[in-house]
Design an enzyme around this catalytic site. Sequence first.
Site, PDB file in Angstrom:
ATOM      1  N   TYR A 253     -13.843   5.551   9.839  1.00 48.24           N
ATOM      2  CA  TYR A 253     -12.974   6.052   8.764  1.00 48.24           C
ATOM      3  C   TYR A 253     -13.507   5.525   7.442  1.00 48.24           C
ATOM      4  O   TYR A 253     -13.750   4.333   7.308  1.00 48.24           O
ATOM      5  CB  TYR A 253     -11.567   5.520   9.023  1.00 48.24           C
TER       6      TYR A 253
ATOM      7  N   THR B 115      -5.262  10.335  -0.417  1.00 47.64           N
ATOM      8  CA  THR B 115      -6.635  10.120   0.051  1.00 47.64           C
ATOM      9  C   THR B 115      -6.970  11.174   1.094  1.00 47.64           C
ATOM     10  O   THR B 115      -6.085  11.816   1.643  1.00 47.64           O
ATOM     11  CB  THR B 115      -6.802   8.733   0.721  1.00 47.64           C
TER      12      THR B 115
ATOM     13  N   HIS C 251       0.781  -1.240   0.000  1.00 43.65           N
ATOM     14  CA  HIS C 251       0.000   0.000   0.000  1.00 43.65           C
ATOM     15  C   HIS C 251       0.813   1.291   0.000  1.00 43.65           C
ATOM     16  O   HIS C 251       0.257   2.363  -0.222  1.00 43.65           O
ATOM     17  CB  HIS C 251      -0.944  -0.004   1.209  1.00 43.65           C
TER      18      HIS C 251
ATOM     19  N   SER D 250     -12.372   5.875   3.383  1.00 44.50           N
ATOM     20  CA  SER D 250     -11.334   6.402   2.505  1.00 44.50           C
ATOM     21  C   SER D 250     -11.953   7.076   1.280  1.00 44.50           C
ATOM     22  O   SER D 250     -12.929   6.589   0.725  1.00 44.50           O
ATOM     23  CB  SER D 250     -10.463   5.222   2.068  1.00 44.50           C
TER      24      SER D 250
END
Length: 658
Positions: A486, A499, A372, A488
């Site tokens: 959360y 992001t 990532h 994204s």
Amino acid sequence: MVPRLLLRAWPRGPAVGPGAPSRPLSAGSGPGQYLQRSIVPTMHYQDSLPRLPIPKLEDTIRRYLSAQKPLLDDGQFRKTEQFCKNFENGIGKELHEQLVAQDKQNKHTSYISGPWFDMYLSARDSVVLNFNPFMAFNPDPKSEYNDQLTRATNMTVSAIRFLKTLRDGLLEPEVFHLNPAKSDTDTFKRLIRFVPSSLSWYGAYLVNAYPLDMSQYFRLFNSTRLPKPSRDELFTDDKARHLLVLRKGNFYIFDVLDQDGNIVSPSEIQAHLKYILSDSSPAPEFPLAYLTSENRDIWAELRQKLMSSGNEESLRKVDSAVFCLCLDDFPIKDLVHLSHNMLHGDGTNRWFDKSFNLIIAKDGSAAVHFEHSWGDGVAVLRFFNEVFKDSTQIPAITPQSQPATADSTVTVQKLNFKLTDALKTGITAAKEKFDATMKTLTIDCLQFQRGGKEFLKKQKLSPDAVAQLAFQMAFLRQYGQTVATYESCSTAAFKHGRTETIRPASIYTKRCSEAFVREPSRHSAGELQQMMAECSKYHGQLTKEAAMGQGFDRHLFALRHLAAAKGIILPELYLDPAYGQINHNVLSTSTLSSPAVNLGGFAPVVSDGFGVGYAVHGNWIGCNVSSYPGRNAREFLQCVEKALEDMFDALEGKSIKS
């Protein structure tokens, strides 16, 4: 202005527009070498993309306090409010001015790009579960094409076609079309390609099209995250022409591009993969791949030992390979098995540091598992969609195709690693840690069949807002509280955007959830519908703000990063327990939907959290949830289902069953 840029659009139809491309191609530009031949160069818009804005400090503080409101009692909220006031009028103001000045000096990038790379690459936790997600492909609609060898060959060829199309500038630029009838046309493309790239974004903007940042794409291929003490490095070698294949923990390489840059013939690739699939070598006693699942400092130290034990050239081959193809020797039983296998597997047959692993099981079940730090899935999703489309619509081989009579014993090289006792001990320790951790992870999924996007849009509700509201109701029903959540959101509409966070837990969702969960009989269906509409409207506003770079999370993160870099004592806003709590994301959520995706998933980001991958389809809603022992994923999904049933009942004017 721009709706959420989660890149949900299926890539445009066959993009072989009229007119030959107007740029020199690599020597290997024959038929079958490209996915498409865009008349607009791939990077045409990159130079003129707008810059990611730094929000005003007062807006960030206001948004931060709004997000804190549903999580704090009155006393805590007043304290946090005071910390914010002090920050805004004192050290925060100075840091903000310094950040703005620094940003003006670095117009080639965004204010978040450097700190975000730092955050990922400095993290010392294992990349497995903590960072790497997966996306699983739908099966090939033609069932006989799901044979492992056939699908592996077709997907590999399509992946290399993507690589060549990208590198030769023939891949359609990634554009978000608000009015496709006007902007996604050959007429527009023929015009825009003559607009200089320093101005091209403005030309697209005039017809309501938003080109997206493509700076992450170059790390898709030939790239690996290298473990280093305290901060890892990203490595790319775009000259390498070989593919890395893992099977039973053994490593194989062979060239998929020839010296002229042509794709090796599909029948040859098929022959080499067939050779690997029929190799009777046993699994290694000490599978090297476990090391990529280790703590990064431990792995960095062991990698140094590997290098000094005569494995430098083999490691270089692994790191520089175009990508890693993982061939698994067993079929997938169900969606839960699919998620576990594609998210972590047994640790022996993945190179977790590679920019991505393309995994294909015995029954043809396939997925992309990706590292990532280099990107946010923007490039991965485009690659994923194009590979699915190309490999299913224009497959390179058929199940009846005969492999070439290539001498794979010469062409395919098996990599052997020299292991010292210290390395063997390191691998054994990594395996024990890996196995113990994976035992703690639970994954479960839900398919809610009563309706989806079509029904919700008729009710004038945001489908995403309804899904998020279901998670809020579910957590309240299961645990009796509202927690940090959360979601994204891509900021790829800006140069080097990454992001931003949407904060779905709000005073509106809290009020609505309490009405549905605690006292449904006290409210009429009309009142419940009204509350849902308020939630939807506010969620839509948050989404729009986040996509435009107007959230609060990244701004506060960058100010904190700047304070640390300057050696300034951490301001009290960051020491406030409420700041720690809102960043302890018990509900971590992410959505994507595309005709190519079966499901996606990731692990929770905190030990007492849920990792929620979801998609609202036309007529159903899918949800894939992970948890550790501190939470119960199955029960959470039962509560999500109850929440969706209740909301659909309310929308149909029925009373809610308690």
